[in-house]
Design a protein around this motif. Structure first.
Motif, mmCIF file in Angstrom:
data_model
loop_
_atom_site.group_PDB
_atom_site.id
_atom_site.type_symbol
_atom_site.label_atom_id
_atom_site.label_comp_id
_atom_site.label_asym_id
_atom_site.label_seq_id
_atom_site.Cartn_x
_atom_site.Cartn_y
_atom_site.Cartn_z
ATOM 1 N N ILE A 67 0.843 -1.196 0.000
ATOM 2 C CA ILE A 67 0.000 0.000 0.000
ATOM 3 C C ILE A 67 0.883 1.251 0.000
ATOM 4 C CG2 ILE A 67 -1.924 -1.171 1.140
ATOM 5 C CD1 ILE A 67 -1.089 0.056 3.777
ATOM 6 N N SER A 68 0.277 2.385 -0.263
ATOM 7 C CA SER A 68 1.014 3.650 -0.279
ATOM 8 C C SER A 68 1.316 4.103 1.147
ATOM 9 C CB SER A 68 0.195 4.727 -0.999
ATOM 10 O OG SER A 68 -0.903 5.120 -0.187
ATOM 11 N N GLU A 69 2.195 5.073 1.268
ATOM 12 C CA GLU A 69 2.516 5.651 2.579
ATOM 13 C C GLU A 69 1.261 6.247 3.227
ATOM 14 O OE1 GLU A 69 5.322 5.601 4.361
ATOM 15 O OE2 GLU A 69 6.595 4.639 2.867
ATOM 16 N N GLN A 71 -1.894 5.421 2.651
ATOM 17 C CA GLN A 71 -2.768 4.312 3.035
ATOM 18 C C GLN A 71 -2.258 3.638 4.304
ATOM 19 O OE1 GLN A 71 -2.405 2.410 -0.814
ATOM 20 N NE2 GLN A 71 -4.614 2.599 -1.162
ATOM 21 N N PHE A 72 -0.938 3.530 4.428
ATOM 22 C CA PHE A 72 -0.354 2.942 5.624
ATOM 23 C C PHE A 72 -0.726 3.772 6.848
ATOM 24 C CE2 PHE A 72 2.761 2.088 8.866
ATOM 25 C CZ PHE A 72 2.999 0.725 8.769
ATOM 26 N N GLY A 104 10.898 1.414 3.476
ATOM 27 C CA GLY A 104 9.468 1.649 3.636
ATOM 28 C C GLY A 104 9.051 1.390 5.070
ATOM 29 N N ARG A 105 7.782 1.125 5.246
ATOM 30 C CA ARG A 105 7.261 0.764 6.561
ATOM 31 C C ARG A 105 6.445 -0.512 6.439
ATOM 32 N NH1 ARG A 105 3.947 5.721 8.609
ATOM 33 N NH2 ARG A 105 3.492 5.920 6.399
ATOM 34 N N THR A 121 4.890 -0.789 2.608
ATOM 35 C CA THR A 121 4.868 0.333 1.665
ATOM 36 C C THR A 121 5.936 0.195 0.582
ATOM 37 O OG1 THR A 121 6.331 1.681 3.054
ATOM 38 C CG2 THR A 121 3.944 1.909 3.403
ATOM 39 N N ARG A 122 6.813 -0.794 0.711
ATOM 40 C CA ARG A 122 7.815 -1.097 -0.303
ATOM 41 C C ARG A 122 7.876 -2.604 -0.485
ATOM 42 N NH1 ARG A 122 11.704 3.418 -1.136
ATOM 43 N NH2 ARG A 122 10.315 5.119 -0.578
#
Length: 126
Positions: A67-69, A71-72, A104-105, A121-122
């Motif tokens: 997911i995107s940052e 969205q996270f 990412g996270r 996120t990545r």
């Protein structure tokens, strides 16, 4: 034609509860019930078909969502608001933490039926 995953069945204790949990968490839509399934369609067209397990016995599976940052931020805030225990790793050695793998996270937590959900996120190696 290239090979693509089209759908998979997610056995759960309560198909409506599990489908709604994921949809609410990730701002997705729960589809109309079709036979024994309640579908949730992901952005890449893959459908998760939630089905109540006939015996109630669930074999925990792992589902990872890229997911995107933004969205996270939203989904992780929901996990925290719901008081769901979360971890930085799949083995539960780092409770109450997220990871920063590959720049990412990421976070791991259970769904209502005990499946392991992961938000990243990545992609790994990326």
């Amino acid at each position: 034609m290239s090979v693509e995953l089209n759908h998979t069945i997610v056995h759960c204790r309560d198909k409506r509860e599990s489908a709604q949990f994921l949809a609410d968490l990730l701002d997705l839509t729960v589809g109309a019930e079709w036979g024994p399934f309640i579908p949730v369609v992901l952005a890449n067209g893959v459908t998760l078909d939630f089905a109540t397990a006939p015996t109630g016995a669930i074999a925990p599976q792992h589902y990872a969502f890229l997911i995107s940052e933004a969205q996270f931020d939203t989904a992780f805030a929901r996990v925290q608001e719901l008081g769901i225990e979360y971890f930085a790793d799949p083995h539960g050695r780092y409770p109450g933490e997220i990871n920063r793998n590959d720049g990412g996270r990421g976070v791991y937590f259970p769904d209502p039926s005990g499946h392991g959900l992961e938000l990243i996120t990545r992609p790994y190696g990326g």
